[in-house]
Write a protein that holds these residues in place. Structure first.
Motif, short mmCIF file in Angstrom:
data_model
loop_
_atom_site.label_atom_id
_atom_site.label_comp_id
_atom_site.label_asym_id
_atom_site.label_seq_id
_atom_site.Cartn_x
_atom_site.Cartn_y
_atom_site.Cartn_z
N LYS A 1 -6.31 -2.86 -6.28
CA LYS A 1 -5.24 -2.85 -7.29
C LYS A 1 -5.22 -1.48 -7.96
CE LYS A 1 -3.91 -6.57 -10.12
NZ LYS A 1 -2.67 -6.76 -9.54
N ARG A 2 -4.05 -0.86 -7.98
CA ARG A 2 -3.89 0.45 -8.62
C ARG A 2 -2.95 0.34 -9.82
NH1 ARG A 2 -4.85 5.45 -6.86
NH2 ARG A 2 -5.10 4.76 -4.70
N ASN A 3 -3.34 0.99 -10.91
CA ASN A 3 -2.50 1.03 -12.12
C ASN A 3 -2.03 -0.36 -12.54
OD1 ASN A 3 -2.67 3.87 -12.10
ND2 ASN A 3 -0.91 4.00 -10.73
N GLU B 1 0.22 -0.25 -6.08
CA GLU B 1 -0.22 -0.97 -4.89
C GLU B 1 -1.29 -2.00 -5.24
OE1 GLU B 1 -1.77 1.91 -2.19
OE2 GLU B 1 -3.33 2.61 -3.55
N SER B 2 -1.14 -3.16 -4.63
CA SER B 2 -2.09 -4.26 -4.83
C SER B 2 -2.07 -5.08 -3.55
CB SER B 2 -1.66 -5.11 -6.04
OG SER B 2 -2.52 -6.20 -6.21
N TYR B 3 -3.14 -5.01 -2.79
CA TYR B 3 -3.12 -5.64 -1.47
C TYR B 3 -4.51 -6.13 -1.11
CZ TYR B 3 -4.95 -1.05 -0.15
OH TYR B 3 -5.70 0.10 -0.07
N TYR B 4 -4.55 -6.97 -0.07
CA TYR B 4 -5.82 -7.52 0.41
C TYR B 4 -5.99 -7.17 1.87
CZ TYR B 4 -9.55 -10.85 1.41
OH TYR B 4 -10.74 -11.43 1.80
N SER B 5 -7.13 -6.60 2.21
CA SER B 5 -7.36 -6.20 3.58
C SER B 5 -8.73 -6.68 4.06
CB SER B 5 -7.27 -4.68 3.74
OG SER B 5 -8.31 -4.05 3.00
N VAL B 6 -8.80 -6.97 5.37
CA VAL B 6 -10.06 -7.35 6.01
C VAL B 6 -10.38 -6.28 7.04
CG1 VAL B 6 -11.23 -9.09 7.41
CG2 VAL B 6 -9.57 -9.80 5.68
N SER B 7 -11.62 -5.85 7.08
CA SER B 7 -11.99 -4.77 8.02
C SER B 7 -13.34 -5.04 8.66
CB SER B 7 -12.00 -3.42 7.29
OG SER B 7 -12.96 -3.42 6.26
N LYS C 1 0.84 -1.19 0.00
CA LYS C 1 0.00 0.00 0.00
C LYS C 1 0.88 1.25 0.00
CE LYS C 1 -3.43 -0.08 2.86
NZ LYS C 1 -4.24 0.01 4.11
N GLY C 2 0.49 2.23 -0.81
CA GLY C 2 1.25 3.48 -0.88
C GLY C 2 2.23 3.54 -2.01
#
Length: 569
Positions: free
Chosen positions: A207-209, A128-134, A123-124
């Motif tokens: 996922k960005r760009n 950036e390409s990440y998986y998050s749980v909230s 992230k940042g």
């Protein structure tokens, strides 16, 4: 049309060949025109991070708001690493996200110092390409994982995390890597507040760009099993948020890689996908109903993520293990999947027992030659009979020179009497077209072909031949422009095609003198190898090798049938 007129038979074959050529030109420009450019672009060195001796690369440019380098992101104190034999994952303790995944067995390029393939990026960063749980505490209006620190107790390949919210919720998270490419997140949520708390649960795959090759022949974007059917959505077609209520799995895909959420409890979760104005793509998994926790009670939620290669054997294994219907169809088999899918499996089976992919291509060529042998035999026999009938055909054409309808009627009667078909010679050529395109697709999508060596200078069968005629195959330190990038294997293929056309031409009309029109048509047919040599110069060299071997076998078959026919006379 006059059936049996050898000049028009040549014209028919010429038209078929030219149609195939036009199709190949269109396919090359529209589907694969950027292949060489993309190959060069993929070799650019970018910012690097090293984790457990695994090098990682990403893009060079980044928006100002996302200019954090991967090196800086992965060396933060809040990062914890988890790994198994096949991959390394980075977990950001600030919010518990899966921040990066690096594949140990796959490199970006064939260079010895190439970076490992990185499927998730922190992230940042610019990509950036990440998986998050909230979770959101509805009772206390609190986002549970926002700006809160996880306390970690690590034991690779398992990471244990714990979070305590301000209002009496604790989350014990276990992140586990299986023996290959699966990440499991298990959250045990406990209410220690002394009052009932209502919680909403969701997760996001961001996922960005995304890097895109823009090959129309291969889908890049979102793919999933929606309502029991494989659905594909290109990045450019994603606009407003779209919710899918019945989804087994969904993720991001390109030619060789898949990052997918597996919705094991689809009766509990809805899935949606969207795109923000700043180019951020998001796949969201949201629980349909809020969780109500009484004091001193707990609940357990599980999330499953696949991040790995689109290897059909691997995907089939997870299909059974996770009960993920059609998971192997994440591979873009195309419209002719009934042919391409078993071809991929057949090739992989051969690759598992043979030491070189060149031998796989050789056996594959023999396999198709055996399948088409009856048609090819019939074609040669029919062509030989038509050559024998040339005097009778010429007599009919001369006798009814001013009546084309009568010529056709007489020729049809002659062919029926002699039990020959003038169209049979076209069947092998027409049959080769779908076979060729299916094989092209197979060579293009099969990860076993990626970076697979042949021998000598060929060290990647999925890329075009990199030795060029117009710089004397590397003797001159100069890279020709794309239009002049013709390698050794395309030249060999063109020569083999020329010899095959020449042999075919030599056999035609051996009993009668050729007309000027027939000679012109045969000369045009001999020009085709030059055209195909140019077109095939940008094809994956594996396809060119297949076509060359097929031509060689075709020449041998022609010589065999010619000798057999002569002996029968």
């Amino acid at each position: 049309m006059q059936f049996g007129n050898n000049g028009e038979t040549n014209s028919r074959n010429l038209v078929i060949a030219l149609v195939l050529f036009v199709v190949l030109v269109f396919a090359n420009d529209h589907f694969f025109g950027s292949a060489k450019t993309e190959k060069k672009d993929s070799e650019k060195c970018e910012k690097v991070a090293t984790t457990e001796n695994v090098e990682i690369s990403t893009r060079e440019s980044a928006p100002k708001s996302h200019d954090l380098s991967i090196d800086d992101a992965l060396t933060k104190e809040s990062m914890v690493f988890v790994e198994n034999k096949y991959m390394i994952g980075a977990i950001n303790l600030d919010d518990g996200t899966i921040d990066s995944v690096v594949l140990k067995d796959y490199k970006e390029t064939i260079a010895s110092d190439s970076k490992n393939v990185m499927l998730l990026m922190p992230k940042g960063t610019s990509s950036e390409s990440y998986y998050s749980v909230s979770y959101f505490d509805n009772t206390n209006n609190e986002k549970v994982d926002n700006k809160m620190v996880w306390v970690s107790d690590t034991d690779s390949p398992v990471v244990l995390l714990r979070l305590e919210s301000k209002n009496g919720l604790t989350i014990d998270r276990t992140i586990t890597l299986d023996d290959q490419y699966l990440i499991k997140i298990k959250d045990n949520i406990t209410n220690i507040s002394g009052k009932e708390i209502s919680i909403s649960a969701s997760s996001s795959f961001v996922k960005r760009n995304p890097k895109q090759n823009n090959y129309a022949v291969v889908h890049e974007g979102i793919i999933g099993n929606f309502f029991g059917k494989i659905e594909e959505v290109k990045y450019k077609d994603i606009e407003n948020e779209t919710t899918v209520k019945d989804c087994d799995w969904v993720g991001y895909t390109d030619i060789y890689w898949l990052c997918s959420i597996v919705n094991k409890e689809k009766n509990l979760f809805n899935i949606s996908y969207s795109k923000s104005e700043d180019g951020l793509y998001k796949i969201s998994l949201k629980r349909k109903e809020d969780i109500k926790l009484s004091p001193n009670t707990n609940t357990e939620l599980e999330y499953t993520l696949f991040t790995g290669p689109k290897d059909i054997s691997i995907l089939n294994k997870y299909k059974e293990r996770l009960d993920a219907d059609k998971f192997e169809m994440a591979i873009d088999f195309g419209w002719f999947f009934m042919i391409t899918k078993p071809l991929v499996q057949f090739m992989n089976m051969l690759a598992s027992v043979l030491p070189n992919m060149g031998l796989v291509i050789l056996i594959l060529t023999l396999f198709f030659k055996l399948i088409t042998y009856p048609l090819i035999k019939k074609s040669f026999i029919s062509a030989a009979k038509i050559r024998e009938l040339q005097p009778k055909i010429g007599a009919i054409q001369k006798l009814y020179a001013n009546d084309k309808v009568r010529i056709n009627q007489e020729l049809i009667a002659l062919y029926k009497k002699e039990k020959v078909s003038p169209m049979s010679g076209c069947l092998p050529m027409l049959l080769q077209a779908p076979v060729f395109f299916c094989l092209y697709k197979v060579f293009f999508i099969n990860i076993k072909m990626r970076h697979a060596p042949l021998f000598g200078w060929i060290n990647d069968l999925s890329s075009p031949d990199s030795t060029y005629l117009f710089n004397l195959f590397g003797a001159i330190d100069w890279t020709p422009p794309g239009i002049l990038q013709i390698g050794i294997w395309p030249l060999i293929m063109g020569i083999s095609m020329f010899l095959q056309q020449k042999l075919t031409s030599a056999n035609k009309n051996s009993t009668v003198e050729k007309t000027s029109e027939q000679k012109m048509q045969e000369n045009m047919m001999l020009i085709l190898p030059i055209m195909f040599t140019y077109i095939c110069s940008s094809f994956p060299v594996g396809v060119v090798v297949y076509w060359t071997i097929s031509n060689v076998f075709g020449i041998l078959q022609q010589r065999h049938f010619n000798k057999k026919i002569k002996l029968q006379k």
